[in-house]
Design an enzyme around this catalytic site. Structure first.
Site, mmCIF file in Angstrom:
data_model
loop_
_atom_site.group_PDB
_atom_site.id
_atom_site.type_symbol
_atom_site.label_atom_id
_atom_site.label_comp_id
_atom_site.label_asym_id
_atom_site.label_seq_id
_atom_site.Cartn_x
_atom_site.Cartn_y
_atom_site.Cartn_z
ATOM 1 N N GLU A 42 0.818 -1.213 0.000
ATOM 2 C CA GLU A 42 0.000 0.000 0.000
ATOM 3 C C GLU A 42 0.852 1.264 0.000
ATOM 4 O O GLU A 42 0.485 2.258 -0.631
ATOM 5 C CB GLU A 42 -0.963 -0.004 1.191
ATOM 6 C CG GLU A 42 -2.043 -1.068 1.102
ATOM 7 C CD GLU A 42 -2.953 -0.922 -0.111
ATOM 8 O OE1 GLU A 42 -3.053 0.203 -0.651
ATOM 9 O OE2 GLU A 42 -3.543 -1.922 -0.536
ATOM 10 N N TYR A 125 -7.006 6.458 2.948
ATOM 11 C CA TYR A 125 -7.142 5.348 1.997
ATOM 12 C C TYR A 125 -6.205 4.203 2.373
ATOM 13 O O TYR A 125 -6.619 3.035 2.443
ATOM 14 C CB TYR A 125 -6.848 5.804 0.563
ATOM 15 C CG TYR A 125 -6.797 4.645 -0.403
ATOM 16 C CD1 TYR A 125 -7.948 4.192 -1.032
ATOM 17 C CD2 TYR A 125 -5.608 3.953 -0.630
ATOM 18 C CE1 TYR A 125 -7.917 3.107 -1.885
ATOM 19 C CE2 TYR A 125 -5.569 2.861 -1.474
ATOM 20 C CZ TYR A 125 -6.723 2.445 -2.098
ATOM 21 O OH TYR A 125 -6.689 1.350 -2.920
ATOM 22 N N ASP A 143 -10.864 6.114 -3.481
ATOM 23 C CA ASP A 143 -9.818 6.788 -4.247
ATOM 24 C C ASP A 143 -10.494 7.454 -5.440
ATOM 25 O O ASP A 143 -11.721 7.491 -5.527
ATOM 26 C CB ASP A 143 -8.713 5.805 -4.670
ATOM 27 C CG ASP A 143 -9.123 4.896 -5.818
ATOM 28 O OD1 ASP A 143 -10.345 4.742 -6.063
ATOM 29 O OD2 ASP A 143 -8.240 4.338 -6.484
#
Length: 223
Positions: A42, A125, A143
């Site tokens: 991520e 996020y 997103d």
């Protein structure tokens, strides 16, 4: 908070899930629930194309399979591996996060959104994606891809300049997400936005959502 039509919402979920059965992309970080592996992925994926990340992620995980291995690695060595991704600050943020995870959480990736948000370089996020993908928590992500789908299909409009930080759109994403297996749902929306409901030249004529999409109905009126 705007409540979406329940019938349309359920139809939307069915169409996305059916599409995902045949079209999900295949990336190495999607085959693990290891919190460390997902944490690394991520952070790498921020502002970067996933296809570019894939080979670098694999090489990175082979060289640093654990948080301890990464913590002991020289900064120059890490920078060399991540250099093709650009954004040089990524390395320092990664090292700062690792140090905090070691000192504050005993070397274990924290499990809550609030704890993850304390780490350098981790935004909403990223925190929610880690919670969903590593720990199976029902955290819907937002997103630009997801925001675009929600705005077009449900006719939503957010005034926020950065759609991914829009509270109304995050509330909509939470409402749209199913009660179970939210991690898989997040991936389905991300891939649908990347492949079909694209920012430019969306494939509306091939889109399984076309029948009830607000954008499609608006475009038809113009024509």
């Amino acid at each position: 908070m705007q409540h979406l039509d329940e019938g349309k919402l359920k139809w939307f979920r069915r169409q996305i899930k059916t599409w995902a059965q045949q079209h999900l992309r295949n990336f190495p970080w999607r085959h693990t629930t290891d919190p460390y592996g997902i944490f690394v992925a991520e952070l790498m994926l921020q502002k970067t194309n996933a296809a570019l990340v894939a080979p670098i992620y694999q090489a990175f995980m082979e060289k640093y399979p654990t948080l301890d291995a990464l913590a002991a690695a020289p900064v120059a060595e890490i920078s060399s591996i991540l250099q093709p991704l650009g954004l040089g600050f990524r390395v320092e943020r990664l090292r700062e996060s690792v140090r905090m995870i070691e000192s504050k959480y005993g070397g274990n990736i924290p499990k809550t959104e609030a704890q993850l948000l304390e780490l350098p370089g981790v935004g909403i996020y990223t925190a929610r994606a880690i919670c969903a993908n590593a720990f199976g928590q029902p955290k819907a992500v937002l997103d630009t891809n997801v925001a675009r789908i929600l705005e077009r299909f449900f006719g939503l409009s957010a005034s926020d300049r950065v759609k991914a930080r829009s509270k109304p759109l995050q509330q909509a994403a939470d409402q749209v997400a199913p009660d179970t297996n939210v991690a898989a749902w997040n991936l389905a929306l991300l891939d649908f936005g990347a492949a079909v409901c694209t920012a430019r030249n969306p494939r509306c004529t091939e889109c399984p959502l076309q029948q009830k999409c607000q954008k499609a109905a608006f475009d038809e009126k113009i024509i």
